[in-house]
Design a protein around this motif. Sequence first.
Motif: not given
Length: 277
Positions: A86-89, A159-169, A187-191
């Motif tokens: 989820p976007s906010e676990a 929205e999995p990558t919000s909060g991740l730094d570029p290397l972790m993304q 399936m990747l939900s994102t904006h």
Amino acid sequence: MSGTEKVIEIEELTKSYGKHRGVTDLSLSVEQGEIFGFLGPNGAGKSTTIRAMLGLIGFDRGSIRLFGQDICRRREEILARVGYMPSEAMFYPGMKVKEVIRLAARVRGMDCDEEAAMLCERLQVDTEKKIRELSLGNRKKVSIVCAMQHRPGLFVFDEPTSGLDPLMQTEFFRLIREYVDQGATCMLSTHVLPEVKRYCDRVAIMKEGRLQGVESVEELTRARAKRIKWIRDGVEEEFLYEKDLNELYRELMGHDIRELLIEEPSLEEVFIRYYRT
């Protein structure tokens, strides 16, 4: 794509929240081996669709099938093959990371220690810390491990990558590609439009609860406008440019250019120009 089996089949899905917008007459399918982008600004209906797809909320009409099975009738069997982030676990704040990860595996009745250890190493997860001690990005990484450790056939990320730094993304998407190459579907939900362009095979675009279209990434990005920011002859300007960039460079000849930035337009700008009628 590694196959033609439809892992996700949604037909005429409609979910309303009284006067609030939900999802209206949504139909789409995702094939095995795809990384499928699900795009749209906040409030477009992405999370509602995902929650209905996983049987977390009911819906007014339509049908949803995962792995060829009806989510309303075979929910437990289906979800055993799904990894959802989820976007906010939310986790128990007093538990250690390793305890949360192990609990997630035990809920599924599985021993995922080996896969979890690999994921924690790749994502640089400190398993000895308590959840309350983690930053947003590190909580995201724990959520990723919980969603991936049982090697599901379908990943659903909101929205999995919000909060991740570029290397972790980058590492996150490398992991997705490895699992997909072994037969999984994502399936990747994102904006975040650049993520979709870089990693997805096809994309569905949502707007105000309705599907605007499903396109290959190649088609989506073809002949799109660029956002231009410059300081030309002492004047700072920002605008969208829809012509060939070579023509723009010719226009700049003879001018005093102090700064020049060419970047992707926002998702909303893509909506306006690609789907305008």
